[in-house]
Design a protein around this motif. Structure first.
Motif, PDB file in Angstrom:
ATOM      1  N   SER A  51       0.805  -1.214   0.000  1.00 35.53           N
ATOM      2  CA  SER A  51       0.000   0.000   0.000  1.00 35.53           C
ATOM      3  C   SER A  51       0.842   1.269   0.000  1.00 35.53           C
ATOM      4  N   SER A  52       2.136   1.180   0.346  1.00 32.67           N
ATOM      5  CA  SER A  52       2.992   2.358   0.337  1.00 32.67           C
ATOM      6  C   SER A  52       4.453   1.939   0.215  1.00 32.67           C
ATOM      7  N   VAL A  53       5.253   2.816  -0.384  1.00 35.61           N
ATOM      8  CA  VAL A  53       6.687   2.568  -0.538  1.00 35.61           C
ATOM      9  C   VAL A  53       7.457   3.866  -0.333  1.00 35.61           C
ATOM     10  N   ALA A  54       8.714   3.729   0.056  1.00 34.97           N
ATOM     11  CA  ALA A  54       9.622   4.871   0.168  1.00 34.97           C
ATOM     12  C   ALA A  54      11.018   4.395  -0.206  1.00 34.97           C
ATOM     13  N   LEU A  55      11.712   5.156  -1.031  1.00 35.00           N
ATOM     14  CA  LEU A  55      13.063   4.820  -1.473  1.00 35.00           C
ATOM     15  C   LEU A  55      14.075   5.758  -0.844  1.00 35.00           C
ATOM     16  N   ALA A  56      15.289   5.247  -0.634  1.00 30.23           N
ATOM     17  CA  ALA A  56      16.392   6.072  -0.130  1.00 30.23           C
ATOM     18  C   ALA A  56      17.666   5.612  -0.808  1.00 30.23           C
ATOM     19  N   ALA A  57      18.559   6.545  -1.067  1.00 29.46           N
ATOM     20  CA  ALA A  57      19.832   6.227  -1.704  1.00 29.46           C
ATOM     21  C   ALA A  57      20.944   6.995  -1.031  1.00 29.46           C
ATOM     22  N   ALA A  58      22.078   6.331  -0.860  1.00 31.52           N
ATOM     23  CA  ALA A  58      23.278   6.993  -0.355  1.00 31.52           C
ATOM     24  C   ALA A  58      24.051   7.513  -1.558  1.00 31.52           C
ATOM     25  N   GLY A  82       5.077  -0.851   2.951  1.00 33.19           N
ATOM     26  CA  GLY A  82       4.038  -1.123   3.937  1.00 33.19           C
ATOM     27  C   GLY A  82       2.892  -1.829   3.263  1.00 33.19           C
ATOM     28  N   ASP A  83       2.240  -2.744   3.973  1.00 39.03           N
ATOM     29  CA  ASP A  83       1.146  -3.475   3.343  1.00 39.03           C
ATOM     30  C   ASP A  83      -0.180  -3.236   4.062  1.00 39.03           C
ATOM     31  N   TRP A  84      -1.241  -3.827   3.520  1.00 39.04           N
ATOM     32  CA  TRP A  84      -2.595  -3.616   4.012  1.00 39.04           C
ATOM     33  C   TRP A  84      -2.829  -4.213   5.391  1.00 39.04           C
ATOM     34  N   ASP A  85      -1.995  -5.162   5.811  1.00 40.16           N
ATOM     35  CA  ASP A  85      -2.158  -5.782   7.126  1.00 40.16           C
ATOM     36  C   ASP A  85      -1.246  -5.178   8.184  1.00 40.16           C
ATOM     37  N   GLY A  86      -0.573  -4.076   7.875  1.00 37.18           N
ATOM     38  CA  GLY A  86       0.299  -3.419   8.841  1.00 37.18           C
ATOM     39  C   GLY A  86       1.733  -3.914   8.829  1.00 37.18           C
ATOM     40  N   GLY A  87       2.092  -4.725   7.838  1.00 30.62           N
ATOM     41  CA  GLY A  87       3.459  -5.228   7.730  1.00 30.62           C
ATOM     42  C   GLY A  87       4.391  -4.192   7.125  1.00 30.62           C
ATOM     43  N   SER A 123      -3.243  -2.140  11.158  1.00 34.01           N
ATOM     44  CA  SER A 123      -4.027  -1.930   9.948  1.00 34.01           C
ATOM     45  C   SER A 123      -3.119  -1.382   8.842  1.00 34.01           C
ATOM     46  N   ASN A 124      -3.696  -1.065   7.707  1.00 35.76           N
ATOM     47  CA  ASN A 124      -2.991  -0.593   6.530  1.00 35.76           C
ATOM     48  C   ASN A 124      -1.954   0.489   6.833  1.00 35.76           C
ATOM     49  N   ILE A 125      -0.725   0.292   6.334  1.00 37.75           N
ATOM     50  CA  ILE A 125       0.292   1.342   6.394  1.00 37.75           C
ATOM     51  C   ILE A 125       0.076   2.218   5.165  1.00 37.75           C
ATOM     52  N   SER A 126      -0.417   3.421   5.401  1.00 40.95           N
ATOM     53  CA  SER A 126      -0.825   4.307   4.314  1.00 40.95           C
ATOM     54  C   SER A 126       0.237   5.324   3.916  1.00 40.95           C
ATOM     55  N   GLY A 127       1.289   5.445   4.697  1.00 44.92           N
ATOM     56  CA  GLY A 127       2.341   6.398   4.364  1.00 44.92           C
ATOM     57  C   GLY A 127       3.666   6.015   4.983  1.00 44.92           C
ATOM     58  N   LEU A 128       4.744   6.237   4.234  1.00 45.63           N
ATOM     59  CA  LEU A 128       6.108   5.985   4.697  1.00 45.63           C
ATOM     60  C   LEU A 128       6.981   7.164   4.311  1.00 45.63           C
ATOM     61  N   ALA A 129       7.921   7.504   5.167  1.00 51.42           N
ATOM     62  CA  ALA A 129       8.906   8.542   4.837  1.00 51.42           C
ATOM     63  C   ALA A 129      10.175   8.260   5.619  1.00 51.42           C
ATOM     64  N   TRP A 130      11.297   8.395   4.961  1.00 46.82           N
ATOM     65  CA  TRP A 130      12.579   8.220   5.642  1.00 46.82           C
ATOM     66  C   TRP A 130      12.817   9.411   6.556  1.00 46.82           C
ATOM     67  N   VAL A 148      -4.758   7.950   9.405  1.00 45.68           N
ATOM     68  CA  VAL A 148      -3.708   8.605   8.630  1.00 45.68           C
ATOM     69  C   VAL A 148      -3.773   8.042   7.214  1.00 45.68           C
ATOM     70  N   THR A 149      -4.103   8.902   6.238  1.00 43.82           N
ATOM     71  CA  THR A 149      -4.210   8.449   4.854  1.00 43.82           C
ATOM     72  C   THR A 149      -2.995   8.812   4.014  1.00 43.82           C
ATOM     73  N   SER A 150      -2.183   9.744   4.495  1.00 42.95           N
ATOM     74  CA  SER A 150      -0.963  10.113   3.776  1.00 42.95           C
ATOM     75  C   SER A 150       0.035  10.691   4.760  1.00 42.95           C
ATOM     76  N   LEU A 151       1.308  10.668   4.356  1.00 43.79           N
ATOM     77  CA  LEU A 151       2.378  11.120   5.236  1.00 43.79           C
ATOM     78  C   LEU A 151       3.502  11.681   4.382  1.00 43.79           C
ATOM     79  N   SER A 152       4.089  12.778   4.829  1.00 41.82           N
ATOM     80  CA  SER A 152       5.246  13.354   4.149  1.00 41.82           C
ATOM     81  C   SER A 152       6.119  14.034   5.195  1.00 41.82           C
ATOM     82  N   ARG A 153       7.431  14.126   4.890  1.00 44.51           N
ATOM     83  CA  ARG A 153       8.379  14.749   5.821  1.00 44.51           C
ATOM     84  C   ARG A 153       9.088  15.889   5.114  1.00 44.51           C
ATOM     85  N   CYS A 154       9.328  16.944   5.859  1.00 41.84           N
ATOM     86  CA  CYS A 154      10.091  18.081   5.350  1.00 41.84           C
ATOM     87  C   CYS A 154      11.492  17.586   4.978  1.00 41.84           C
ATOM     88  N   SER A 155      12.041  18.084   3.873  1.00 46.15           N
ATOM     89  CA  SER A 155      13.322  17.568   3.384  1.00 46.15           C
ATOM     90  C   SER A 155      14.519  17.920   4.262  1.00 46.15           C
TER      91      SER A 155
END
Length: 190
Positions: free
Chosen positions: A5-12, A26-31, A92-99, A143-150
């Protein structure tokens, strides 16, 4: 497996961080899972050595013979990647991810924390190396969406009732002791 249900990428950065890439899902079951992202075919064998343990090459069987082939578009073989870490992060569903904000002295390294938002009204911060929840906040809305200040750990979460909640996740000192979590709610005017 469960639907993602959600993804976030990071690169060094390639200089100092080795160009390593990771992904959280993140998946619909909270994984929650952390994945190494394989390098492209032009990377050296040394670069790919860090992901050998988590990648199994998989080639499709050609219908006309017993040989294996590429993925049909003339490209490289399909690779199946397994998560390097996983945990049940929410109920429950993980709807947002941010590094998390990487405030280390080396800006070329990968982030060490991951923020998660869920339909269970929770906002959590995970230490990626230990996969431990180091901070858990519960709101009054899904929580339906999530974002972090850069450039800081100020986080915005959205809810279905047209509100945006701003969370100041900065702490003073080690860990969550002495944390000053500020919460501001913004509502859309109609």
């Amino acid at each position: 497996g469960n639907s993602i249900s959600s993804v976030a990428l990071a690169a060094a950065a390639a200089d100092g961080g080795g160009g390593k890439r990771i992904m959280a899902s993140g998946d619909w079951d909270g994984g929650l899972a952390i994945w190494n992202v394989p390098g492209d075919s032009s990377s050296s064998a040394d670069d790919d050595a860090t992901v050998v343990g988590s990648i199994a090459s998989k080639k499709r069987k050609d219908n006309n013979s017993n040989s294996t082939s590429s993925n049909g578009d003339g490209g490289a073989a399909i690779q199946e990647v397994q998560p390097i870490q996983s945990v049940r992060a929410h109920s429950s569903n993980i709807s947002g991810l941010a590094w998390g904000y990487n405030n280390s002295s080396s800006s070329t390294s990968l982030p060490t924390t991951l923020l998660t938002g869920s339909w269970d009204h929770g906002l959590k911060v995970y230490d990626v190396s230990r996969m431990d929840c180091i901070l858990a906040l519960n709101g009054s809305r899904v929580v339906t969406s999530l974002s972090r200040c850069s450039n800081s750990d100020v986080v915005a979460t959205g809810s279905p009732d047209c509100t945006v909640r701003l969370w100041d996740m900065r702490t003073n000192g080690e860990g969550s002791s002495g944390s000053q979590i500020a919460d501001k709610t913004l509502r859309q005017s109609h």
